[in-house]
Design an enzyme around this catalytic site. Structure first.
Site, PDB file in Angstrom:
ATOM      1  N   ALA A 107       0.826  -1.211   0.000  1.00 49.37           N
ATOM      2  CA  ALA A 107       0.000   0.000   0.000  1.00 49.37           C
ATOM      3  C   ALA A 107       0.860   1.261   0.000  1.00 49.37           C
ATOM      4  O   ALA A 107       0.608   2.197  -0.770  1.00 49.37           O
ATOM      5  CB  ALA A 107      -0.937  -0.001   1.213  1.00 49.37           C
ATOM      6  N   GLU A 108       1.882   1.304   0.834  1.00 52.65           N
ATOM      7  CA  GLU A 108       2.728   2.497   0.870  1.00 52.65           C
ATOM      8  C   GLU A 108       3.493   2.668  -0.435  1.00 52.65           C
ATOM      9  O   GLU A 108       3.688   3.784  -0.913  1.00 52.65           O
ATOM     10  CB  GLU A 108       3.698   2.472   2.049  1.00 52.65           C
ATOM     11  CG  GLU A 108       4.514   3.759   2.106  1.00 52.65           C
ATOM     12  CD  GLU A 108       5.125   4.064   3.454  1.00 52.65           C
ATOM     13  OE1 GLU A 108       5.848   5.071   3.523  1.00 52.65           O
ATOM     14  OE2 GLU A 108       4.895   3.322   4.423  1.00 52.65           O
ATOM     15  N   THR A 109       3.898   1.582  -1.026  1.00 51.07           N
ATOM     16  CA  THR A 109       4.601   1.647  -2.309  1.00 51.07           C
ATOM     17  C   THR A 109       3.719   2.259  -3.386  1.00 51.07           C
ATOM     18  O   THR A 109       4.120   3.201  -4.071  1.00 51.07           O
ATOM     19  CB  THR A 109       5.058   0.234  -2.734  1.00 51.07           C
ATOM     20  OG1 THR A 109       5.991  -0.255  -1.768  1.00 51.07           O
ATOM     21  CG2 THR A 109       5.699   0.255  -4.110  1.00 51.07           C
TER      22      THR A 109
END
Length: 141
Positions: free
Chosen positions: A62-64
């Site tokens: 998700a952060e990527t």
């Protein structure tokens, strides 16, 4: 800076070498004016000891995808983007196949940005719902 889908997807393959993206086998698959999608295989590399997808691997996906989506908003010669806060609600487990993270912009500020990121399985079942806040800061000249 406008970039074609093909140019962006090719660029992500190059800059992912020798990073967590390569380790987790995260691959970008599509983007548009207000979204970016990446996928990650669910296998023993990203399992918890009991054989289901690890929440930490889900959050890394998700952060990527959210951070890369933020980078599409800016000229990276002038600014750099960093994630500053992420939250995740894991609602369903998955043991195999692929998960897909779709980042959609909620707030597009000059300094801070907020993304809604839905992580789904191959049948489009919601696995996790994440929110990422990024910051765009000027590069030192």
């Amino acid at each position: 800076m406008q970039i074609t889908k093909e140019e962006f997807l090719a660029r992500t393959k190059v800059i992912s070498k020798n990073t967590l993206l390569e380790t987790l086998q995260i691959e970008f698959v599509d983007f548009g004016d207000d979204f970016l999608i990446a996928k990650m295989p669910v296998n023993s590399r990203v399992h918890q000891p009991d054989g289901v997808l690890h929440g930490g691997a889900t959050v890394a996906l998700a952060e990527t995808v959210g951070s890369f989506a933020a980078e599409l908003l800016f000229n990276l010669n002038d600014v750099f983007v960093r994630g500053i806060e992420i939250s995740a609600n894991h609602v369903k487990s998955v043991k195999a196949g692929f998960v897909f993270a779709r980042a959609k912009i909620v707030h597009k500020g000059r300094t801070t940005q907020i993304f809604d990121i839905r992580v789904t399985d191959e049948a489009d079942n919601l696995i996790s719902l994440c929110k990422l806040t990024t910051v765009a800061l000027p590069k030192s000249k």
